[in-house]
Design a protein around this motif. Structure first.
Motif, PDB file in Angstrom:
ATOM      1  N   TRP A 217      51.491  44.529  35.860  1.00 57.19           N
ATOM      2  CA  TRP A 217      50.969  43.537  36.791  1.00 57.19           C
ATOM      3  C   TRP A 217      49.911  44.113  37.721  1.00 57.19           C
ATOM      4  CZ3 TRP A 217      56.530  41.568  38.043  1.00 57.19           C
ATOM      5  CH2 TRP A 217      57.001  40.854  36.949  1.00 57.19           C
ATOM      6  N   PHE A 218      50.105  45.321  38.210  1.00 61.59           N
ATOM      7  CA  PHE A 218      49.108  45.956  39.075  1.00 61.59           C
ATOM      8  C   PHE A 218      47.799  46.197  38.318  1.00 61.59           C
ATOM      9  CE2 PHE A 218      47.222  49.731  41.105  1.00 61.59           C
ATOM     10  CZ  PHE A 218      47.038  49.248  42.387  1.00 61.59           C
ATOM     11  N   PRO A 219      47.824  46.775  37.113  1.00 58.74           N
ATOM     12  CA  PRO A 219      46.573  46.925  36.367  1.00 58.74           C
ATOM     13  C   PRO A 219      45.901  45.589  36.035  1.00 58.74           C
ATOM     14  CG  PRO A 219      48.211  48.408  35.480  1.00 58.74           C
ATOM     15  CD  PRO A 219      48.912  47.523  36.462  1.00 58.74           C
ATOM     16  N   CYS A 220      46.688  44.538  35.810  1.00 58.05           N
ATOM     17  CA  CYS A 220      46.095  43.204  35.603  1.00 58.05           C
ATOM     18  C   CYS A 220      45.288  42.799  36.827  1.00 58.05           C
ATOM     19  CB  CYS A 220      47.174  42.160  35.344  1.00 58.05           C
ATOM     20  SG  CYS A 220      47.810  42.131  33.690  1.00 58.05           S
ATOM     21  N   GLY A 221      45.841  43.058  37.990  1.00 54.52           N
ATOM     22  CA  GLY A 221      45.130  42.752  39.225  1.00 54.52           C
ATOM     23  C   GLY A 221      43.875  43.586  39.391  1.00 54.52           C
ATOM     24  N   ILE A 222      43.936  44.862  38.996  1.00 55.58           N
ATOM     25  CA  ILE A 222      42.752  45.715  39.066  1.00 55.58           C
ATOM     26  C   ILE A 222      41.633  45.122  38.213  1.00 55.58           C
ATOM     27  CG2 ILE A 222      41.785  47.959  38.403  1.00 55.58           C
ATOM     28  CD1 ILE A 222      44.420  49.236  39.245  1.00 55.58           C
ATOM     29  N   VAL A 223      41.956  44.731  36.997  1.00 51.24           N
ATOM     30  CA  VAL A 223      40.946  44.171  36.091  1.00 51.24           C
ATOM     31  C   VAL A 223      40.415  42.853  36.652  1.00 51.24           C
ATOM     32  CG1 VAL A 223      40.561  43.227  33.785  1.00 51.24           C
ATOM     33  CG2 VAL A 223      41.876  45.328  34.057  1.00 51.24           C
ATOM     34  N   ARG A 224      41.294  41.985  37.124  1.00 51.60           N
ATOM     35  CA  ARG A 224      40.855  40.689  37.643  1.00 51.60           C
ATOM     36  C   ARG A 224      39.981  40.863  38.881  1.00 51.60           C
ATOM     37  NH1 ARG A 224      42.273  36.226  40.719  1.00 51.60           N
ATOM     38  NH2 ARG A 224      43.999  37.269  41.757  1.00 51.60           N
ATOM     39  N   GLY A 225      40.340  41.782  39.775  1.00 52.64           N
ATOM     40  CA  GLY A 225      39.532  42.045  40.966  1.00 52.64           C
ATOM     41  C   GLY A 225      38.178  42.626  40.619  1.00 52.64           C
ATOM     42  N   ALA A 226      38.155  43.525  39.644  1.00 55.43           N
ATOM     43  CA  ALA A 226      36.881  44.109  39.217  1.00 55.43           C
ATOM     44  C   ALA A 226      35.973  43.035  38.632  1.00 55.43           C
ATOM     45  CB  ALA A 226      37.134  45.215  38.194  1.00 55.43           C
ATOM     46  N   LEU A 227      36.538  42.184  37.799  1.00 58.76           N
ATOM     47  CA  LEU A 227      35.741  41.116  37.201  1.00 58.76           C
ATOM     48  C   LEU A 227      35.243  40.141  38.266  1.00 58.76           C
ATOM     49  CD1 LEU A 227      37.896  40.380  34.023  1.00 58.76           C
ATOM     50  CD2 LEU A 227      35.703  41.577  34.110  1.00 58.76           C
ATOM     51  N   ALA A 228      36.089  39.820  39.228  1.00 57.24           N
ATOM     52  CA  ALA A 228      35.691  38.892  40.289  1.00 57.24           C
ATOM     53  C   ALA A 228      34.538  39.451  41.106  1.00 57.24           C
ATOM     54  CB  ALA A 228      36.887  38.589  41.186  1.00 57.24           C
ATOM     55  N   ASN A 229      34.573  40.735  41.384  1.00 55.82           N
ATOM     56  CA  ASN A 229      33.494  41.351  42.156  1.00 55.82           C
ATOM     57  C   ASN A 229      32.176  41.338  41.392  1.00 55.82           C
ATOM     58  OD1 ASN A 229      31.869  42.834  43.883  1.00 55.82           O
ATOM     59  ND2 ASN A 229      33.390  44.399  44.236  1.00 55.82           N
ATOM     60  N   MET A 230      32.237  41.348  40.076  1.00 54.95           N
ATOM     61  CA  MET A 230      31.021  41.319  39.266  1.00 54.95           C
ATOM     62  C   MET A 230      30.648  39.903  38.833  1.00 54.95           C
ATOM     63  SD  MET A 230      31.235  44.864  37.132  1.00 54.95           S
ATOM     64  CE  MET A 230      32.885  44.728  36.525  1.00 54.95           C
ATOM     65  N   GLY A 231      31.292  38.897  39.432  1.00 57.36           N
ATOM     66  CA  GLY A 231      30.909  37.517  39.198  1.00 57.36           C
ATOM     67  C   GLY A 231      31.551  36.844  38.002  1.00 57.36           C
TER      68      GLY A 231
ATOM     69  N   ARG B 182      42.839  43.711  45.021  1.00 60.98           N
ATOM     70  CA  ARG B 182      42.083  44.348  46.108  1.00 60.98           C
ATOM     71  C   ARG B 182      41.564  45.715  45.700  1.00 60.98           C
ATOM     72  NH1 ARG B 182      44.844  44.299  51.667  1.00 60.98           N
ATOM     73  NH2 ARG B 182      42.875  45.304  52.087  1.00 60.98           N
ATOM     74  N   VAL B 183      42.373  46.471  44.969  1.00 60.12           N
ATOM     75  CA  VAL B 183      41.952  47.798  44.518  1.00 60.12           C
ATOM     76  C   VAL B 183      40.787  47.674  43.540  1.00 60.12           C
ATOM     77  CG1 VAL B 183      42.656  49.812  43.157  1.00 60.12           C
ATOM     78  CG2 VAL B 183      44.149  48.922  44.937  1.00 60.12           C
ATOM     79  N   GLY B 184      40.902  46.784  42.555  1.00 59.80           N
ATOM     80  CA  GLY B 184      39.827  46.598  41.582  1.00 59.80           C
ATOM     81  C   GLY B 184      38.548  46.104  42.224  1.00 59.80           C
ATOM     82  N   TYR B 185      38.673  45.188  43.164  1.00 60.79           N
ATOM     83  CA  TYR B 185      37.506  44.656  43.858  1.00 60.79           C
ATOM     84  C   TYR B 185      36.790  45.779  44.606  1.00 60.79           C
ATOM     85  CZ  TYR B 185      34.823  40.908  46.070  1.00 60.79           C
ATOM     86  OH  TYR B 185      33.816  40.064  46.462  1.00 60.79           O
ATOM     87  N   GLY B 186      37.564  46.616  45.306  1.00 63.99           N
ATOM     88  CA  GLY B 186      36.979  47.721  46.060  1.00 63.99           C
ATOM     89  C   GLY B 186      36.388  48.804  45.182  1.00 63.99           C
ATOM     90  N   LEU B 187      37.058  49.111  44.076  1.00 68.23           N
ATOM     91  CA  LEU B 187      36.537  50.142  43.175  1.00 68.23           C
ATOM     92  C   LEU B 187      35.190  49.742  42.596  1.00 68.23           C
ATOM     93  CD1 LEU B 187      39.722  51.272  41.214  1.00 68.23           C
ATOM     94  CD2 LEU B 187      38.338  52.669  42.757  1.00 68.23           C
ATOM     95  N   VAL B 188      35.069  48.500  42.177  1.00 66.44           N
ATOM     96  CA  VAL B 188      33.799  48.046  41.609  1.00 66.44           C
ATOM     97  C   VAL B 188      32.723  48.009  42.680  1.00 66.44           C
ATOM     98  CG1 VAL B 188      32.639  46.029  40.641  1.00 66.44           C
ATOM     99  CG2 VAL B 188      34.745  46.842  39.651  1.00 66.44           C
TER     100      VAL B 188
END
Length: 198
Positions: free
Chosen positions: A157-171, A77-83
């Motif tokens: 694990w939290f940084p893994c989620g940040i990266v995965r959320g960021a990538l998901a937001n960018m398709g 959620r954090v990565g998705y929102g940051l991106v």
């Protein structure tokens, strides 16, 4: 949210400018893992789970998986929102490599105040990001006996989620795994998946 000093259009009186003290973020990252452990243990010891009282090993694995899932989803959620916030003024990136470079340069700088030290790819959808001085590990003490690396693993694990959320937001639909062999370095392995992001 920025770690840099405010630029001329943004100042403290601007109601839309938000700033975050980097020490607060460091303390939050330190406390997330113990909080996730406490919550998972409390949920595992709930009174309605009396049927599983004799299964101790399975319960420990379930608690570990619950902690992983909770931390990874918080990071997602954090990565998705940051991106969403920091890439809105950029043109849409169509190439996966450009998206990964954005994560390595821009997103990593926003979250950890430095860029990734090394990016490797096999040009078949696998990317390996190496951070030789991973910020959350920089303040960890290393025990004698080598247990520090095993105890540091949940903090990835939290940084893994940040990266995965960021990538998901960018398709980019991807799985992200992280490991460390010695503190304070961390290696993140990103494998892109062929299915589109839902």
């Amino acid at each position: 949210m920025s770690f840099e000093p405010p630029l001329p259009p943004f100042n403290a009186s601007d109601p839309h400018a938000t700033f975050l003290n980097s020490t607060c973020l460091d303390l939050l990252l330190i406390e997330l893992v113990p909080l996730a452990h406490r919550l998972s243990h409390q949920l595992a010891e709930a009174p309605n789970d009396a049927l599983r009282a004799g299964v101790v090993d399975d319960e420990e694995d379930e608690v570990r998986e619950a902690v992983f899932y909770r931390l990874e989803m918080l990071g997602y959620r954090v990565g998705y929102g940051l991106v969403e916030r920091f890439s809105r003024d950029r043109p849409r990136m169509n190439d996966t490599l450009d998206v990964i470079k954005f994560v390595c340069k821009d997103l990593w700088t926003i979250v950890f105040r430095k860029q990734i030290d090394n990016l490797k790819t096999n040009h078949r959808g696998v990317y390996v990001l190496t951070d030789n001085s991973f910020r959350p590990f920089s303040r960890m003490s290393a025990e004698t006996g080598g247990n520090a690396v095993a105890r540091a693993q949940p903090f990835l694990w939290f940084p893994c989620g940040i990266v995965r959320g960021a990538l998901a937001n960018m398709g980019v639909n991807a799985s992200v795994q992280a490991e460390t062999t010695e503190l304070p370095s961390a290696t993140f392995k990103i494998e892109t998946l062929t299915k589109p992001v839902v």
